[in-house]
Motif scaffolding. Sequence first.
Motif, PDB file in Angstrom:
ATOM      1  N   GLU A 121      30.629  49.793  52.072  1.00 58.21           N
ATOM      2  CA  GLU A 121      30.736  48.552  51.308  1.00 58.21           C
ATOM      3  C   GLU A 121      31.679  47.540  51.944  1.00 58.21           C
ATOM      4  OE1 GLU A 121      31.922  47.095  46.794  1.00 58.21           O
ATOM      5  OE2 GLU A 121      32.250  49.179  47.362  1.00 58.21           O
ATOM      6  N   MET A 122      32.809  48.014  52.462  1.00 54.86           N
ATOM      7  CA  MET A 122      33.862  47.106  52.908  1.00 54.86           C
ATOM      8  C   MET A 122      34.050  47.058  54.418  1.00 54.86           C
ATOM      9  SD  MET A 122      36.710  47.782  49.932  1.00 54.86           S
ATOM     10  CE  MET A 122      37.798  46.503  50.516  1.00 54.86           C
ATOM     11  N   GLY A 123      33.430  47.983  55.146  1.00 56.42           N
ATOM     12  CA  GLY A 123      33.576  48.002  56.593  1.00 56.42           C
ATOM     13  C   GLY A 123      34.688  48.929  57.049  1.00 56.42           C
ATOM     14  N   GLU A 124      35.002  48.837  58.319  1.00 58.07           N
ATOM     15  CA  GLU A 124      36.023  49.692  58.945  1.00 58.07           C
ATOM     16  C   GLU A 124      37.373  48.969  58.957  1.00 58.07           C
ATOM     17  OE1 GLU A 124      35.346  52.809  59.988  1.00 58.07           O
ATOM     18  OE2 GLU A 124      33.254  52.571  59.355  1.00 58.07           O
ATOM     19  N   GLY A 125      38.412  49.686  59.379  1.00 60.50           N
ATOM     20  CA  GLY A 125      39.744  49.097  59.511  1.00 60.50           C
ATOM     21  C   GLY A 125      40.377  48.753  58.175  1.00 60.50           C
ATOM     22  N   LEU A 126      40.244  49.665  57.206  1.00 62.35           N
ATOM     23  CA  LEU A 126      40.782  49.422  55.865  1.00 62.35           C
ATOM     24  C   LEU A 126      42.231  49.897  55.757  1.00 62.35           C
ATOM     25  CD1 LEU A 126      37.710  50.489  53.701  1.00 62.35           C
ATOM     26  CD2 LEU A 126      38.405  48.183  54.393  1.00 62.35           C
ATOM     27  N   TYR A 127      42.994  49.139  54.987  1.00 64.43           N
ATOM     28  CA  TYR A 127      44.407  49.435  54.732  1.00 64.43           C
ATOM     29  C   TYR A 127      44.676  49.269  53.255  1.00 64.43           C
ATOM     30  CZ  TYR A 127      45.386  49.441  59.704  1.00 64.43           C
ATOM     31  OH  TYR A 127      45.407  49.759  61.032  1.00 64.43           O
ATOM     32  N   ARG A 128      45.607  50.087  52.737  1.00 62.94           N
ATOM     33  CA  ARG A 128      45.973  49.966  51.327  1.00 62.94           C
ATOM     34  C   ARG A 128      47.483  49.901  51.206  1.00 62.94           C
ATOM     35  NH1 ARG A 128      43.205  52.830  46.226  1.00 62.94           N
ATOM     36  NH2 ARG A 128      43.467  54.807  47.265  1.00 62.94           N
ATOM     37  N   GLY A 129      47.908  49.068  50.270  1.00 62.70           N
ATOM     38  CA  GLY A 129      49.324  48.939  49.955  1.00 62.70           C
ATOM     39  C   GLY A 129      49.487  48.664  48.476  1.00 62.70           C
ATOM     40  N   VAL A 130      50.726  48.719  48.022  1.00 59.33           N
ATOM     41  CA  VAL A 130      51.015  48.507  46.605  1.00 59.33           C
ATOM     42  C   VAL A 130      51.844  47.243  46.429  1.00 59.33           C
ATOM     43  CG1 VAL A 130      53.086  49.998  46.645  1.00 59.33           C
ATOM     44  CG2 VAL A 130      51.873  49.607  44.483  1.00 59.33           C
ATOM     45  N   VAL A 131      51.544  46.518  45.358  1.00 64.00           N
ATOM     46  CA  VAL A 131      52.344  45.361  44.968  1.00 64.00           C
ATOM     47  C   VAL A 131      52.754  45.536  43.511  1.00 64.00           C
ATOM     48  CG1 VAL A 131      51.199  43.756  46.577  1.00 64.00           C
ATOM     49  CG2 VAL A 131      50.356  43.955  44.230  1.00 64.00           C
ATOM     50  N   SER A 132      53.854  44.913  43.156  1.00 64.44           N
ATOM     51  CA  SER A 132      54.228  44.817  41.750  1.00 64.44           C
ATOM     52  C   SER A 132      54.383  43.344  41.418  1.00 64.44           C
ATOM     53  CB  SER A 132      55.527  45.580  41.457  1.00 64.44           C
ATOM     54  OG  SER A 132      56.640  44.936  42.041  1.00 64.44           O
ATOM     55  N   PHE A 133      54.273  43.055  40.165  1.00 65.85           N
ATOM     56  CA  PHE A 133      54.348  41.680  39.681  1.00 65.85           C
ATOM     57  C   PHE A 133      55.586  41.504  38.814  1.00 65.85           C
ATOM     58  CE2 PHE A 133      49.977  42.883  40.380  1.00 65.85           C
ATOM     59  CZ  PHE A 133      49.481  41.827  41.113  1.00 65.85           C
ATOM     60  N   VAL A 134      56.001  40.276  38.648  1.00 69.04           N
ATOM     61  CA  VAL A 134      57.079  39.988  37.714  1.00 69.04           C
ATOM     62  C   VAL A 134      56.627  40.401  36.310  1.00 69.04           C
ATOM     63  CG1 VAL A 134      58.401  38.128  36.636  1.00 69.04           C
ATOM     64  CG2 VAL A 134      58.081  38.147  39.120  1.00 69.04           C
ATOM     65  N   LYS A 135      55.336  40.282  36.073  1.00 67.38           N
ATOM     66  CA  LYS A 135      54.748  40.574  34.768  1.00 67.38           C
ATOM     67  C   LYS A 135      54.890  42.048  34.399  1.00 67.38           C
ATOM     68  CE  LYS A 135      50.394  40.067  32.291  1.00 67.38           C
ATOM     69  NZ  LYS A 135      49.061  39.458  32.318  1.00 67.38           N
ATOM     70  N   VAL A 136      55.314  42.292  33.178  1.00 67.92           N
ATOM     71  CA  VAL A 136      55.275  43.621  32.581  1.00 67.92           C
ATOM     72  C   VAL A 136      54.296  43.551  31.415  1.00 67.92           C
ATOM     73  CG1 VAL A 136      57.595  44.325  33.311  1.00 67.92           C
ATOM     74  CG2 VAL A 136      57.294  43.159  31.111  1.00 67.92           C
ATOM     75  N   ILE A 137      53.737  44.691  31.059  1.00 71.83           N
ATOM     76  CA  ILE A 137      52.708  44.712  30.022  1.00 71.83           C
ATOM     77  C   ILE A 137      52.937  45.865  29.051  1.00 71.83           C
ATOM     78  CG2 ILE A 137      50.941  43.684  31.521  1.00 71.83           C
ATOM     79  CD1 ILE A 137      49.772  46.630  31.722  1.00 71.83           C
ATOM     80  N   PRO A 138      52.434  45.719  27.829  1.00 77.71           N
ATOM     81  CA  PRO A 138      52.355  46.905  26.981  1.00 77.71           C
ATOM     82  C   PRO A 138      51.285  47.819  27.577  1.00 77.71           C
ATOM     83  CG  PRO A 138      52.122  44.873  25.689  1.00 77.71           C
ATOM     84  CD  PRO A 138      52.027  44.506  27.132  1.00 77.71           C
ATOM     85  N   PRO A 139      51.551  49.093  27.793  1.00 79.54           N
ATOM     86  CA  PRO A 139      50.577  49.970  28.439  1.00 79.54           C
ATOM     87  C   PRO A 139      49.200  49.963  27.772  1.00 79.54           C
ATOM     88  CG  PRO A 139      52.671  51.095  28.200  1.00 79.54           C
ATOM     89  CD  PRO A 139      52.789  49.801  27.463  1.00 79.54           C
ATOM     90  N   GLU A 140      49.179  49.749  26.465  1.00 85.65           N
ATOM     91  CA  GLU A 140      47.895  49.789  25.757  1.00 85.65           C
ATOM     92  C   GLU A 140      46.978  48.610  26.102  1.00 85.65           C
ATOM     93  OE1 GLU A 140      50.986  48.165  22.778  1.00 85.65           O
ATOM     94  OE2 GLU A 140      50.919  49.722  24.308  1.00 85.65           O
ATOM     95  N   THR A 141      47.463  47.655  26.883  1.00 88.10           N
ATOM     96  CA  THR A 141      46.631  46.510  27.282  1.00 88.10           C
ATOM     97  C   THR A 141      46.051  46.665  28.684  1.00 88.10           C
ATOM     98  OG1 THR A 141      48.484  45.231  28.181  1.00 88.10           O
ATOM     99  CG2 THR A 141      47.990  44.955  25.818  1.00 88.10           C
ATOM    100  N   ILE A 142      46.203  47.832  29.308  1.00 83.21           N
ATOM    101  CA  ILE A 142      45.770  48.005  30.695  1.00 83.21           C
ATOM    102  C   ILE A 142      44.254  47.858  30.846  1.00 83.21           C
ATOM    103  CG2 ILE A 142      45.590  50.530  30.664  1.00 83.21           C
ATOM    104  CD1 ILE A 142      46.966  48.308  33.535  1.00 83.21           C
ATOM    105  N   ALA A 143      43.477  48.151  29.808  1.00 82.10           N
ATOM    106  CA  ALA A 143      42.018  47.980  29.904  1.00 82.10           C
ATOM    107  C   ALA A 143      41.670  46.506  30.150  1.00 82.10           C
ATOM    108  CB  ALA A 143      41.331  48.488  28.641  1.00 82.10           C
ATOM    109  N   GLU A 144      42.400  45.597  29.539  1.00 82.37           N
ATOM    110  CA  GLU A 144      42.173  44.161  29.764  1.00 82.37           C
ATOM    111  C   GLU A 144      42.515  43.781  31.204  1.00 82.37           C
ATOM    112  OE1 GLU A 144      44.555  42.313  26.708  1.00 82.37           O
ATOM    113  OE2 GLU A 144      43.635  43.639  25.223  1.00 82.37           O
ATOM    114  N   GLU A 145      43.570  44.369  31.742  1.00 79.64           N
ATOM    115  CA  GLU A 145      43.940  44.083  33.136  1.00 79.64           C
ATOM    116  C   GLU A 145      42.881  44.648  34.093  1.00 79.64           C
ATOM    117  OE1 GLU A 145      46.175  41.949  33.407  1.00 79.64           O
ATOM    118  OE2 GLU A 145      47.190  42.184  31.494  1.00 79.64           O
ATOM    119  N   LYS A 146      42.291  45.782  33.738  1.00 81.03           N
ATOM    120  CA  LYS A 146      41.216  46.359  34.549  1.00 81.03           C
ATOM    121  C   LYS A 146      40.018  45.401  34.587  1.00 81.03           C
ATOM    122  CE  LYS A 146      38.891  49.511  36.812  1.00 81.03           C
ATOM    123  NZ  LYS A 146      39.122  49.632  38.257  1.00 81.03           N
ATOM    124  N   GLU A 147      39.698  44.804  33.455  1.00 79.94           N
ATOM    125  CA  GLU A 147      38.606  43.815  33.419  1.00 79.94           C
ATOM    126  C   GLU A 147      38.918  42.646  34.346  1.00 79.94           C
ATOM    127  OE1 GLU A 147      38.220  42.787  29.288  1.00 79.94           O
ATOM    128  OE2 GLU A 147      37.267  44.699  28.784  1.00 79.94           O
TER     129      GLU A 147
END
Length: 176
Positions: free
Chosen positions: A56-82
């Motif tokens: 789907e995405m091709g070769e030469g893939l890299y992954r990293g993690v970012v965090s945001f200033v934003k914090v959320i109530p954990p129960e709203t993670i389904a909305e963030e997934k959307e």
Amino acid sequence: MKASQFSENAQLIAFVLQRGAEWNPEVIDALERTWGKILHKGKLFAFDKTPYYAPEMGEGLYRGVVSFVKVIPPETIAEEKERSNALEFSMASADNPDMRTVNIDIGYMDLDKVVLPSYKRGPFKLYAGKGVWLDMLLTYAKGVFHPTAWAFEDFKRNPYQHDLQLIREKFKKSRQ
């Protein structure tokens, strides 16, 4: 006591899979337009232990993690997934809209764990509503993030350890 008295926010994070060993400025810009300012941008690591995304995405893939200033109530993670899915499709290949150019695994971190939502069910995932299942991939104990037995290969190797510890430390300080 009311249940709302027990609610606490979690740190919004994303594991981002992209082509190239340097952060793509368009991806960073899109992330910040969607979730606000990035607080921590981790190192990118070669995603080379599985060819799962290559067709789907091709070769030469890299992954990293970012965090945001934003914090959320954990129960709203389904909305963030959307939101993350919508963002992926908005950045899809113009030639083939079914081909993603970026994979965004949005999730949250609290002081004890890292949780990623998924539209795929599994034996160790808990249903969160809206067709979303929660996958606890890492737990935190004795100063280290530990992968669960069912974690993906890159989480088992966990090259993100240092970045996750920095994100956790910033999150912990913000709560004081």
